[in-house]
Write a protein that holds these residues in place. Structure first.
Motif, PDB file in Angstrom:
ATOM      1  N   ILE A  81       0.835  -1.207   0.000  1.00  0.00           N
ATOM      2  CA  ILE A  81       0.000   0.000   0.000  1.00  0.00           C
ATOM      3  C   ILE A  81       0.866   1.250   0.000  1.00  0.00           C
ATOM      4  O   ILE A  81       0.535   2.252  -0.644  1.00  0.00           O
ATOM      5  CB  ILE A  81      -0.958  -0.035   1.213  1.00  0.00           C
ATOM      6  N   SER A 116       0.932   4.100  -2.883  1.00  0.00           N
ATOM      7  CA  SER A 116       0.636   5.477  -2.515  1.00  0.00           C
ATOM      8  C   SER A 116       1.742   6.438  -2.922  1.00  0.00           C
ATOM      9  O   SER A 116       1.648   7.641  -2.654  1.00  0.00           O
ATOM     10  CB  SER A 116       0.408   5.579  -0.999  1.00  0.00           C
ATOM     11  N   GLY A 121       4.604   2.615   5.320  1.00  0.00           N
ATOM     12  CA  GLY A 121       3.423   1.796   5.587  1.00  0.00           C
ATOM     13  C   GLY A 121       3.595   0.953   6.837  1.00  0.00           C
ATOM     14  O   GLY A 121       2.635   0.745   7.593  1.00  0.00           O
ATOM     15  N   ALA A 164      -6.103   0.072   1.597  1.00  0.00           N
ATOM     16  CA  ALA A 164      -6.188   0.246   0.147  1.00  0.00           C
ATOM     17  C   ALA A 164      -7.190   1.326  -0.220  1.00  0.00           C
ATOM     18  O   ALA A 164      -7.064   1.981  -1.254  1.00  0.00           O
ATOM     19  CB  ALA A 164      -6.567  -1.086  -0.506  1.00  0.00           C
ATOM     20  N   THR A 180      -5.489   4.599  -0.770  1.00  0.00           N
ATOM     21  CA  THR A 180      -4.297   4.591  -1.622  1.00  0.00           C
ATOM     22  C   THR A 180      -4.379   5.634  -2.727  1.00  0.00           C
ATOM     23  O   THR A 180      -3.435   6.405  -2.957  1.00  0.00           O
ATOM     24  CB  THR A 180      -4.114   3.194  -2.251  1.00  0.00           C
ATOM     25  N   ILE A 213      -6.753   1.121  -8.334  1.00  0.00           N
ATOM     26  CA  ILE A 213      -5.620   0.344  -7.825  1.00  0.00           C
ATOM     27  C   ILE A 213      -5.118  -0.611  -8.907  1.00  0.00           C
ATOM     28  O   ILE A 213      -3.911  -0.727  -9.155  1.00  0.00           O
ATOM     29  CB  ILE A 213      -6.015  -0.427  -6.553  1.00  0.00           C
ATOM     30  N   LEU A 266      -1.623  -6.088  -4.499  1.00  0.00           N
ATOM     31  CA  LEU A 266      -2.545  -4.963  -4.593  1.00  0.00           C
ATOM     32  C   LEU A 266      -3.523  -5.139  -5.753  1.00  0.00           C
ATOM     33  O   LEU A 266      -4.701  -4.766  -5.650  1.00  0.00           O
ATOM     34  CB  LEU A 266      -1.785  -3.659  -4.730  1.00  0.00           C
TER      35      LEU A 266
END
Length: 513
Positions: free
Chosen positions: A31, A35, A42, A68, A71, A128, A352
């Motif tokens: 994550i 980001s 994280g 998430a 994100t 994502i 992810l």
């Protein structure tokens, strides 16, 4: 908690904490990368979420950490304002959450239409996937969903051996291996090993394969000293609040983080038979956690359903499990930094991508269809707007459509005129507002001028002064012809605008009893 209770629950909490740690470690790093931040950021958020929020939490079995769901927003903020400005934004967002919790506003953060929530999650999932497909090929993601979508064909072409050096395809194969491992494990995992997370197995398989074959792919960067991952908030950074854009960003982070946290807490409550969540206390705890994350330059946190469900399924009994999982995260970064640096970034991107695909829940869309097409439209419109613009705009569009639906439903009115000789019934169902005066006028125009007009109220939710004046006007205009208006005063009290005093007055209309 007394010593005997601790002795009875500690073994279960200890085992559950290990399971949650195994789930949280790859997600925290993945994550952070998604980001646009270093992986260690994280992990810092995960440690704060376990040690601080886990201790203060109003939902003892909920696990907090980087999510998430934030994100996309964090990536946009980092691209627009820079990583340094994330600290002031989180500080203000956390303060707003803390204030909301102290003011007992926790329940209001849950007043969100499910169509908007599911649409928001679906939009986040799409973004994502679009961004992490680039990361899986060791390429840099673009700033928006549409940019990622339009740039994907070129990035895929560049990853092929005959078009480029082929390193992108090699990295993508490790990401696909991770996704395949997670998919297979979710469906075929043995009952005895059900607590072992598929994400960990997928990352381990991709890492071992990459090392065995000596693949030249991008790998995770972890600081030798965890203190290097901490960027203390500087007093001068607070001057950035002169920018209204940062204030709006803080509001967006506070709202989305609070909504996701409390929805997760409600879901966790349905998984166990222990004490119910105190939403106001949980909101306050999240506020303190995000303020600390802002001060340390980490990622924002929420209560996370994936880690929380793993915690419950692993047999956790108290908040000790969430706190211990943070200890294992800290130990991993301090003692196993060299091992973590062997992990391919493409493998974490695969985690992810798989998580994003699960957020695009078509089953939730079908379930919304039971409540009408409008709910499905709100879901799809929210998701597509998030992909086309940004997260905040998408959520606002979803809310606007929900309010439009509510206004339309509130203003609906069905009118039937039933005549039996001189007796005429004006049957109304729904809400009689000023918007329906033309409709009522047309109905009254067809009533004989000498009729005894009965207006039953049992199917009418509400009637405002404009509609009541229209009925009075019909009574006055036709009184000389022997017309009578008959309304039940008791039913009128519960529905008329203005309450009992106005209803009592209207009940004195000629023959109104």
């Amino acid at each position: 908690m007394n010593a005997e209770a601790i002795k009875a629950t500690l073994p279960r909490d200890l085992m559950a904490s290990v399971v949650v740690f195994l789930v949280a470690l790859p997600l925290c790093m993945g994550i952070a990368i998604a980001s646009g931040m270093p992986p260690a950021k994280g992990v810092v958020t995960g440690i704060i979420g376990g040690l601080v929020v886990g201790w203060l939490s109003g939902a003892p079995l909920q696990v907090s950490g980087p999510a998430a769901g934030l994100t996309v927003l964090v990536f946009e903020l980092v691209q627009q304002y820079g990583a340094a400005m994330l600290g002031p934004i989180l500080l203000l967002a956390g303060a707003l959450q803390l204030l909301a919790g102290r003011l007992k506003l926790g329940c209001w953060f849950r007043v969100t239409a499910p169509a908007v929530v599911y649409g928001m999650l679906a939009g986040i999932g799409i973004l994502i996937v679009l961004s992490q497909l680039h990361v899986m090929m060791d390429a840099k993601p673009q700033a928006s969903g549409l940019d990622n979508l339009s740039a994907f064909p070129a990035a895929l072409w560049a990853a092929l051996p005959f078009a480029g050096d082929g390193d992108g395809l090699v990295a993508a194969s490790l990401g696909l291996l991770t996704i395949a491992c997670m998919w297979v494990w979710d469906r075929l995992k043995p009952q005895r090993l059900r607590l072992l997370p598929g994400a960990l197995l997928g990352v381990a398989a991709a890492t071992l394969l990459g090392l065995w074959m000596g693949l030249d792919v991008r790998r995770v960067e972890v600081p030798d000293n965890l203190a290097d991952a901490i960027t203390w908030l500087q007093p001068a950074d607070l001057l950035a609040f002169a920018d209204p854009g940062l204030l709006v960003a803080a509001l967006a982070v506070a709202f989305i983080a609070s909504a996701e946290t409390l929805l997760s807490a409600a879901a966790v409550d349905r998984m166990h038979q222990g004490p119910r969540a105190d939403f106001d206390r949980e909101l306050s705890a999240q506020g303190i956690g995000n303020m600390l994350c802002g001060m340390l330059g980490a990622l924002p946190m929420t209560g996370v359903i994936v880690r929380s469900s793993a915690n419950v399924q692993a047999g956790a009994r108290t908040r000790v499990s969430a706190m211990l999982h943070a200890v294992w995260l800290l130990a991993a970064v301090v003692l196993l930094a060299a091992l973590l640096e062997r992990i391919p970034v493409a493998s974490l991107a695969g985690v992810l991508v798989y998580t994003g695909l699960k957020l695009i829940d078509l089953k939730a869309l079908r379930q919304l269809g039971r409540y009408g097409r409008m709910a499905m439209l709100i879901h799809v419109a929210t998701a597509l707007t998030i992909v086309a613009t940004d997260l905040l705009t998408g959520v606002l569009v979803g809310f606007a459509l929900t309010l439009m639906q509510l206004a339309w439903q509130a203003s609906r009115l069905k009118i039937n005129v039933v005549q039996d000789g001189r007796r005429v019934e004006l049957r109304m169902q729904g809400a009689a507002t000023f918007l329906k005066v033309p409709q009522m006028s047309r109905a009254l125009a067809g009533v004989p001028q000498d009729a005894w007009l009965y207006v039953p109220m049992e199917h009418l939710r509400y009637i405002d002064h404009a509609c009541m004046e229209l009925l009075e006007e019909w009574q006055r205009s036709n009184q000389g012809n022997g017309a009578r208006l008959i309304i039940e005063p008791r039913a009128l009290v519960r529905r008329v605008e203005g309450g009992r005093r106005q209803a009592a007055y209207l009940g004195t209309l000629p023959e109104g009893n």
